[in-house]
Design an enzyme around this catalytic site. Structure first.
Site, PDB file in Angstrom:
ATOM      1  N   HIS A 110       0.839  -1.206   0.000  1.00  0.00           N
ATOM      2  CA  HIS A 110       0.000   0.000   0.000  1.00  0.00           C
ATOM      3  C   HIS A 110       0.871   1.252   0.000  1.00  0.00           C
ATOM      4  O   HIS A 110       0.623   2.195  -0.749  1.00  0.00           O
ATOM      5  CB  HIS A 110      -0.927   0.015   1.220  1.00  0.00           C
ATOM      6  N   LYS A 136      -9.505  -9.848   7.060  1.00  0.00           N
ATOM      7  CA  LYS A 136     -10.026 -10.413   8.300  1.00  0.00           C
ATOM      8  C   LYS A 136     -10.323  -9.257   9.243  1.00  0.00           C
ATOM      9  O   LYS A 136      -9.426  -8.558   9.667  1.00  0.00           O
ATOM     10  CB  LYS A 136      -8.974 -11.344   8.915  1.00  0.00           C
TER      11      LYS A 136
END
Length: 191
Positions: free
Chosen positions: A37, A105
């Site tokens: 990222h 998650k």
């Protein structure tokens, strides 16, 4: 509702999804964690082109375990990682690229507004690394292996990847926030 969607996703695909819906994905999914990222955002600042296309893409918050083979890579395990670490970078990433879904998650904090009308968050049950690996047909390629195996961007061809639960939809509904709020209300009544 239950949906089978093909990547790259269109805006219409995410617009029809609501928090709580079940999704299965077919097509290409990119893994990306913290360092990937950060590099995506750095490259945008430097006006450099990415070696992969994030328009309509699905980013899977995952640090897979891969095994090298003569003809490429084999997925050993590919379970989701906690997405909260990527929350701070997500609004900036969505300003630059039309990523249509993130998979991970657990939820993400402070991204609901940034995702409005653009993107969704799909929750994949933790501990399902083997199940996830079974849905991955092949590793198409890997980018930025210099970041290390778990931080590299793995381009995966998936079939019936899921079940994924729409945790945050593009209409500003957030199951994670709702559950936290209800749990705190229930806890306050116990005291």
């Amino acid at each position: 509702m239950e949906y089978k969607l093909n990547t790259p996703l269109k805006k219409e695909d995410v617009d029809k999804l609501n928090a709580g819906d079940i999704v299965y994905l077919n097509g290409t999914v990119y893994t990306a964690r913290d360092e990937a990222h950060a590099r995506i955002l750095e490259m945008a600042e430097e006006k450099k082109e990415l070696p992969f296309d994030l328009e309509g893409a699905v980013i899977y918050h995952c640090g897979p375990l891969m095994k090298g083979k003569d003809d490429g890579w084999e997925v050993v395990a590919a379970g989701p990682t906690t997405s909260a670490r990527m929350s701070k970078m997500t609004p900036a990433l969505l300003d630059i690229h039309d990523v249509r879904a993130f998979v991970g998650k657990g939820g993400m904090d402070n991204v609901t507004e940034a995702m409005k009308g653009k993107s969704v968050y799909l929750a994949f049950t933790g501990g399902c690394a083997a199940l996830a690996a079974m849905s991955i047909e092949k590793v198409t390629t890997v980018h930025w292996l210099d970041l290390g195996m778990p931080e590299a961007v793995w381009e995966l061809k998936v079939e019936n990847f899921g079940p994924l639960v729409v945790g945050i939809d593009s209409h500003e509904n957030d199951l994670f926030t709702d559950v936290r709020k209800k749990a705190l209300e229930a806890y306050s009544k116990i005291e």
